[in-house]
Design an enzyme around this catalytic site. Sequence first.
Site, PDB file in Angstrom:
ATOM      1  N   GLY A  10       0.823  -1.200   0.000  1.00  0.00           N
ATOM      2  CA  GLY A  10       0.000   0.000   0.000  1.00  0.00           C
ATOM      3  C   GLY A  10       0.858   1.252   0.000  1.00  0.00           C
ATOM      4  O   GLY A  10       1.713   1.429   0.873  1.00  0.00           O
ATOM      5  N   ALA A  11       0.632   2.126  -0.987  1.00  0.00           N
ATOM      6  CA  ALA A  11       1.432   3.348  -1.125  1.00  0.00           C
ATOM      7  C   ALA A  11       0.616   4.582  -0.788  1.00  0.00           C
ATOM      8  O   ALA A  11       0.601   5.569  -1.516  1.00  0.00           O
ATOM      9  CB  ALA A  11       2.013   3.460  -2.538  1.00  0.00           C
ATOM     10  N   TYR A  13      -0.311   7.402   2.511  1.00  0.00           N
ATOM     11  CA  TYR A  13       0.569   8.271   3.286  1.00  0.00           C
ATOM     12  C   TYR A  13       1.504   7.475   4.182  1.00  0.00           C
ATOM     13  O   TYR A  13       2.721   7.691   4.190  1.00  0.00           O
ATOM     14  CB  TYR A  13      -0.271   9.230   4.134  1.00  0.00           C
ATOM     15  CG  TYR A  13      -1.023  10.264   3.344  1.00  0.00           C
ATOM     16  CD1 TYR A  13      -0.383  11.392   2.850  1.00  0.00           C
ATOM     17  CD2 TYR A  13      -2.384  10.123   3.084  1.00  0.00           C
ATOM     18  CE1 TYR A  13      -1.066  12.354   2.116  1.00  0.00           C
ATOM     19  CE2 TYR A  13      -3.077  11.079   2.354  1.00  0.00           C
ATOM     20  CZ  TYR A  13      -2.420  12.191   1.868  1.00  0.00           C
ATOM     21  OH  TYR A  13      -3.107  13.127   1.140  1.00  0.00           O
ATOM     22  N   ASN A  37       2.052  -1.823  -4.726  1.00  0.00           N
ATOM     23  CA  ASN A  37       0.878  -0.952  -4.829  1.00  0.00           C
ATOM     24  C   ASN A  37       0.113  -1.280  -6.102  1.00  0.00           C
ATOM     25  O   ASN A  37       0.705  -1.662  -7.117  1.00  0.00           O
ATOM     26  CB  ASN A  37       1.291   0.521  -4.840  1.00  0.00           C
ATOM     27  CG  ASN A  37       0.115   1.451  -4.592  1.00  0.00           C
ATOM     28  OD1 ASN A  37      -0.564   1.349  -3.575  1.00  0.00           O
ATOM     29  ND2 ASN A  37      -0.143   2.360  -5.514  1.00  0.00           N
ATOM     30  N   LYS A  38      -1.192  -1.099  -6.045  1.00  0.00           N
ATOM     31  CA  LYS A  38      -2.058  -1.394  -7.189  1.00  0.00           C
ATOM     32  C   LYS A  38      -1.727  -0.526  -8.383  1.00  0.00           C
ATOM     33  O   LYS A  38      -1.729  -0.977  -9.532  1.00  0.00           O
ATOM     34  CB  LYS A  38      -3.519  -1.199  -6.777  1.00  0.00           C
ATOM     35  CG  LYS A  38      -4.530  -1.456  -7.881  1.00  0.00           C
ATOM     36  CD  LYS A  38      -5.949  -1.248  -7.371  1.00  0.00           C
ATOM     37  CE  LYS A  38      -6.972  -1.491  -8.475  1.00  0.00           C
ATOM     38  NZ  LYS A  38      -8.366  -1.285  -7.976  1.00  0.00           N
ATOM     39  N   VAL A  81      -2.980  -6.656  -3.954  1.00  0.00           N
ATOM     40  CA  VAL A  81      -2.895  -7.617  -2.854  1.00  0.00           C
ATOM     41  C   VAL A  81      -4.214  -8.376  -2.751  1.00  0.00           C
ATOM     42  O   VAL A  81      -5.291  -7.771  -2.714  1.00  0.00           O
ATOM     43  CB  VAL A  81      -2.575  -6.907  -1.529  1.00  0.00           C
ATOM     44  CG1 VAL A  81      -2.621  -7.898  -0.369  1.00  0.00           C
ATOM     45  CG2 VAL A  81      -1.211  -6.224  -1.608  1.00  0.00           C
ATOM     46  N   GLU A 170     -15.505  19.830   2.533  1.00  0.00           N
ATOM     47  CA  GLU A 170     -14.458  20.305   1.626  1.00  0.00           C
ATOM     48  C   GLU A 170     -14.893  20.166   0.165  1.00  0.00           C
ATOM     49  O   GLU A 170     -14.589  21.032  -0.666  1.00  0.00           O
ATOM     50  CB  GLU A 170     -13.158  19.538   1.879  1.00  0.00           C
ATOM     51  CG  GLU A 170     -12.484  19.935   3.187  1.00  0.00           C
ATOM     52  CD  GLU A 170     -11.055  19.448   3.289  1.00  0.00           C
ATOM     53  OE1 GLU A 170     -10.194  20.225   3.717  1.00  0.00           O
ATOM     54  OE2 GLU A 170     -10.797  18.272   2.935  1.00  0.00           O
ATOM     55  N   ALA A 319      -4.567  11.841   7.550  1.00  0.00           N
ATOM     56  CA  ALA A 319      -3.263  11.794   6.882  1.00  0.00           C
ATOM     57  C   ALA A 319      -2.157  12.138   7.865  1.00  0.00           C
ATOM     58  O   ALA A 319      -1.065  11.572   7.825  1.00  0.00           O
ATOM     59  CB  ALA A 319      -3.256  12.766   5.697  1.00  0.00           C
ATOM     60  N   GLN A 320      -2.439  13.060   8.768  1.00  0.00           N
ATOM     61  CA  GLN A 320      -1.459  13.504   9.753  1.00  0.00           C
ATOM     62  C   GLN A 320      -0.961  12.348  10.615  1.00  0.00           C
ATOM     63  O   GLN A 320       0.246  12.174  10.814  1.00  0.00           O
ATOM     64  CB  GLN A 320      -2.100  14.580  10.642  1.00  0.00           C
ATOM     65  CG  GLN A 320      -1.222  15.102  11.739  1.00  0.00           C
ATOM     66  CD  GLN A 320      -1.944  16.129  12.605  1.00  0.00           C
ATOM     67  OE1 GLN A 320      -1.420  16.549  13.644  1.00  0.00           O
ATOM     68  NE2 GLN A 320      -3.135  16.547  12.220  1.00  0.00           N
TER      69      GLN A 320
END
Length: 405
Positions: A10-11, A13, A37-38, A81, A170, A319-320
Amino acid sequence: MSNPRILIIGAGYGGMITTVNLAKELSPDDADITLVNKHNYHYQTTWLHEAAAGTIHHDRTRMLIKNVINTNRVHFVQDSVVKIDKDNKKVILKNGELSYDYLVVGLGFESNTFGIKGLSEHAFSIRSVNTARKIREHIEYKFASYNNDPDAKDSDLTLVVGGAGLSGVEFLGELVDRIPGLCREYDIDQNKVKIIDVEGMPMVLPPFERDLAEYAQRYLESKGVIFKLGTFIKEATPDGVFVQKKDAEKMEEIKAGTVVWTGGVKASHIPADSGFKTNRGKIPVTDDLRAPDDDHVFAVGDVAVVFPAEGKRPYPPTAQIAVQEGELVARNLKHLIKGEPTEKFVYKKRGTVASLGNHQGIGVVYDKKLKGKPAAAMKKVIDDRYLLELGGVGLMLRKGKLNFL
């Protein structure tokens, strides 16, 4: 003796920060590092709402993995995966399998429709670059067709957004920036366009303090957004949605040309399907971010759940926190390989900022409240800071939001 094999799947964050930092922390003689990663790119999940509205091009949100990682130190495999075989320390891929000594699981999230009838079939969700692009194209098609298709209806210009959390608000902010330009481009009276948000909670942006949330709501309402709070989407259809206010006897139909669901996500199903101990689909990691039932497996991002203390609510999957988890996992893998004790995860909450389009926002940064343009500017600073940590000044200048050049 062969080098320990570190496999990151998984790529997002957490996975990317783990990978980039490992390549800096470990020498070629310390470990072999592989990232799976996909897609061949990493993307800014927190920018997808902009791509979905069309205020930025979707390519702006993504960057080729080979241009970010040190390809002399990291072997990249583009594949999907399927399953983790933890008993045999293997990851089963769509096109093969990989063995590991240490595994970092960063497989991200999936949309959660909570079983709402028709939502999967008739509503969009913002969960990837491709889904964001599909939403933008669909909205533009509805506007382009309005004056040219004899079967076009006024409801084709109605957009329903399900959810008024961070992603939903947002996205609304980007829509109110984008709609005036679409109306000019396709000769449409802007008064015919309706943007309706449906939210089950009695207020928008529950994580934020009330005054900030009310500021966001007032701003969006001033731009024409209609909020239906304390109201639930009960069904999505080809013509729109049926909604019902809490305690109301009857449902209301809202006809709409576009329905976008932002009301919830869930962790990737793969850890639970692979036999890991999970809490609502997430791996409840130990204090050094390892799986509780496997010392050779770390988890980061949306598939990990971190509790600050027993009996306390878990940290939100932002994400933080994923970036901070990736930083610690890289250090802890180095400690394990060097025979050193691992470090405990200590979350440093720097604050949260929500954009309301390009020039407005709200937020709290280091306990200081921000509203309006200062918040919007801080959001751009935060976005660019991540790019700087991930790929240095060059990546920040190429992809960043502040115009340094």
